[in-house]
Design an enzyme around this catalytic site. Structure first.
Site, PDB file in Angstrom:
ATOM      1  CG  ASP A 103       5.985 -21.498 -27.953  1.00  0.00           C
ATOM      2  OD1 ASP A 103       6.192 -20.450 -27.298  1.00  0.00           O
ATOM      3  OD2 ASP A 103       4.855 -21.804 -28.391  1.00  0.00           O
ATOM      4  CD  GLU A 170       2.072 -16.470 -27.802  1.00  0.00           C
ATOM      5  OE1 GLU A 170       1.150 -15.633 -27.872  1.00  0.00           O
ATOM      6  OE2 GLU A 170       2.659 -16.903 -28.819  1.00  0.00           O
TER       7      GLU A 170
END
Ligand SMILES: [Zn+2]
Ligand SMILES: [Zn+2]
Ligand SMILES: [Zn+2]
Ligand SMILES: [Zn+2]
Lengths: 480, 480
Positions: A103, A170
């Site tokens: 991400d 994250e």
């Protein structure tokens, strides 16, 4: 000494393809912080799966982590999956888990990017690749794929068993990952010898580093409460004990303008600086100018680079973040806030005990407040904490990474720590009972989280070579 | 002594009609702070014009004040008009300007009202009228209309020339009114002998008051600036001089938890308490319980009612309102704010000099900051100021109002001051060069600006009688 020269040659040969793969990956706007883009995060997970299959990874699993807890707009919002996979399963080989995240931070051209953030722009002149995710953390993730492909296409077996653990959350607090690691510690991750995380950066722009420590963070709030509701300062000013006046006294007692923490007992918990540790700071590639450039000011508390780094890495700090409940807008509102929360945090270091620290902080605030003899009430509480992490920079894994760096870059890496936290580091260490190595690929000026995030092509290529050599040196070393 | 007994009888007789008129007036949601309701504010001005015409006022003028300055959504938003009118123009009579405002605070049933806020609810049992604007300030405005009508229908000439000045922007800073008063001082307001403002409240719930003083307000902000942008406390905590840390020291040096202002020279400017003034506080109907009920807490800095009132009315106070630029939301954000503005204000009293106060405040903050030896910058500035106001409570106008109160209520009014400001009071006094009287109609528990705002029917009726008698006593008194 490094028997896989052909792997390096293959990496050089496949460079155009590796850049192309990274381009495909960053094209997917996998912004975990934007609910509306969650399908894109999931799509990127599936893109990774396709790549893993192509290269020959096995036992590929998309681990679903369930529904994202509030606050969310869509109550049924699913967390992005963690991508687990293996390459090799030879009991005679060591097993390494590599962690990364697919991400990314939000980005839009309108923020001031020179080119479209979700389109890899290759600057031939500067030899860099610009895109959101290029350095944080899609570049390193794709780097691991490429390393395995290079070994394979060079005709070599991978010297270790590799397990991937790539998450998609994250940038939004790694929600659910801790639980998965606990859950899989004795299952998917069984037999892991070492963990390697490539999700941080060189300190500067020229010298490679290995990172062996992170500070922890204990975040507190002090709440002072008095009147039943916000009051008007015309009517109540001067006759009511104002919570803001008390709060400012409590906050003002925590730290001085030189950065010294004024809470009794905190400094006593800090591990003394040994000569050996002090030596680690010798010659680290960092200057006061680097700090000033990063802060956009000349407001450093120390002039000597060693002092700066030690206070960022190995000493605690106390920051005042703000006040909730008071007037906080532009203009002039004549309110006497009824209930205010002061927010502050302490960055923790070895050998501070988190629970003992909480007791010292709360006792300190209570004592300062009680001296005010205020009719208001005062309560200090921990909002969240995350422990510091410190590794032995001379262990097998670090030594292997150090040798790999020397081979690729021709210099011994600086051994660095970081002032911030990567909580998952500690989870891996504790749950898998292994050492963890932070092996960065990008440079300090890559602009992770900023506009024009980039990864130099040389860092991409040399980073992959370093990863490849690390796998070898770790495989052949004695012990773990 | 009061020759107009029939006027009182007429007021009693017309009570149902007067309540009805108030009902029509409060039905119009004239919320000046809500741009979308601006047409309603204008409609209410026109409603007043209709009533003025019906009663026989002359020279009725809607004074337009032009476009509302930013921040506004509609750049062409027109300010509501000031309603000027006269009743009588006899050079042998004294001339009184009565001020009030026809705009109101926002209100909606969902806020917790027992009945619709823009619908006058007459509680027969409690003998009160509930509606937004009932006491602030539509009730007193309509009260003046009713007084003139009662005189007229009783067959008496009004003992004075009356000028109305009703604005529609009071709840939003009286924008444009100062300019109008300056502009019309020698025109529409020419020859004014006294100004009477009915827009405040009794101190308590049983004893009428006249108000002869208001505190001023000097509002400041201290800006501390360091880094070029907000920073992350993990990376910069402990190595950068944090603006919030400096700001808390400056704010903490201004006032202590006992309410004592710590800025040198401020207390020296305060007029000493004379025996005569101290006597004015004897027997004022006010208790510690009243304050505790108002603050919703037991956080008073003084226990003695006289001390409380003196610190509300005749001593300065310093309040800390908040911090702009720092973290101010729920939760835990690890930001090091780069630029923070501390907001505080000082309520001023006789004989404080505003300019001198500014110098003392700025010098104090600069001195405290310089002792910190911080690399950040610090700047303290005045955001706005409004002077205190004090009148002679024994002048002709107050004496007339005092006699009127005794006639209607059978008690001598408490002579009060207020801790807040009504800036227009000073403008009237200075521009028209007359005395100003604050003659409240409602009670201290009317809940102006709150849910269930109300006006007791007895206060409405007796308030009108007091106004009527005041006009007479002022007319017949020697001097102004
Ligand atoms: Zn990252
Ligand atoms: Zn990141
Ligand atoms: Zn009002
Ligand atoms: Zn009001």
């Amino acid at each position: 000494e490094f028997p896989y020269g052909k792997v390096f040659a293959k990496i050089d040969e496949l460079k155009p393809q590796f850049i192309d793969t990274l381009g495909k990956a960053v094209k997917i706007p996998a912004v975990s912080g934007d609910e509306s883009l969650r399908p894109m995060v999931v799509r990127k997970a599936h893109f990774l799966v396709g790549e893993l299959q192509r290269i020959g990874f096995t036992d590929i699993q998309l681990k679903h982590l369930g529904t994202q807890p509030p606050p969310v707009e869509d109550e049924n919002l699913q967390l992005p999956p963690v991508v687990l996979s293996r390459y090799g399963n030879d009991p005679k080989k060591k097993t390494i888990v590599v962690y990364g995240h697919y991400d990314v931070q939000p980005a839009s051209f309108e923020d001031g990017w020179d080119t479209e953030p979700f389109e890899l722009y290759v600057d031939e002149e500067k030899q860099l690749m610009r895109a959101r995710g290029s350095t944080d953390d899609t570049g390193p993730v794709i780097g691991w794929f490429n390393v395995v492909q290079a070994y394979k296409e060079s005709g070599f077996e991978l010297p270790v068993n590799l397990i991937t653990c790539f998450e998609g959350m994250e940038e939004s607090g790694s929600i659910g990952l801790d639980g998965l690691i606990v859950e899989e510690a004795d299952k998917y991750f069984k037999g892991t010898d070492a963990v390697c995380i490539s999700d941080n950066y060189w300190l500067g722009t020229t010298k490679p580093v290995l990172t062996y420590g992170l500070r922890g963070c204990n975040y507190y709030q002090t709440t002072i409460e008095g009147p039943g509701a916000d009051l008007h300062s015309g009517i109540f000013g001067g006759i009511i004990a104002e919570p803001m006046v008390d709060l400012v006294q409590v906050l003002g007692s925590l730290v001085d303008s030189k950065g010294k923490i004024l809470i009794d007992g905190v400094d006593d918990m800090v591990a003394p600086l040994t000569e050996k540790e002090a030596k680690l700071y010798d010659g680290i590639d960092f200057t006061l100018d680097d700090l000033n450039a990063a802060s956009g000011s000349d407001t450093s508390l120390y002039k000597n680079p060693k002092d700066i780094l030690m206070h960022r890495w190995r000493y605690p700090s106390l920051s005042l973040h703000g006040v909730e409940g008071a007037f906080s807008s532009q203009g002039a509102k004549t309110v006497v806030p009824a209930k205010v929360h002061g927010k502050f945090s302490i960055r923790t270091v070895p050998d501070m005990d988190s629970e003992k620290l909480n007791k010292l902080v709360i006792a300190h605030c209570d004592k300062v407040f009680s001296k005010l003899e205020s009719p208001n009430t005062c309560k200090t509480e921990l909002i969240h904490d995350g422990d510091y992490w410190i590794s032995d920079p001379n262990n097998t894994s670090f030594t292997a990474a150090s040798k790999a760096t020397e081979l690729v870059y021709g210099v011994s890496p600086d051994l660095t720590r970081e002032g911030g936290s990567i909580p998952i580091t500690l989870t891996f260490e504790q749950q898998l009972k292994t050492s963890v190595l932070l092996l960065p690929m990008g440079r300090g000026d890559d602009g992770a989280h900023s506009v024009n995030e980039k990864l130099d092509i040389s860092n991409y290529v040399n980073g992959m070579k370093t990863m490849a050599a690390y796998l070898h040196y770790y495989a052949v070393a004695e012990g773990k």
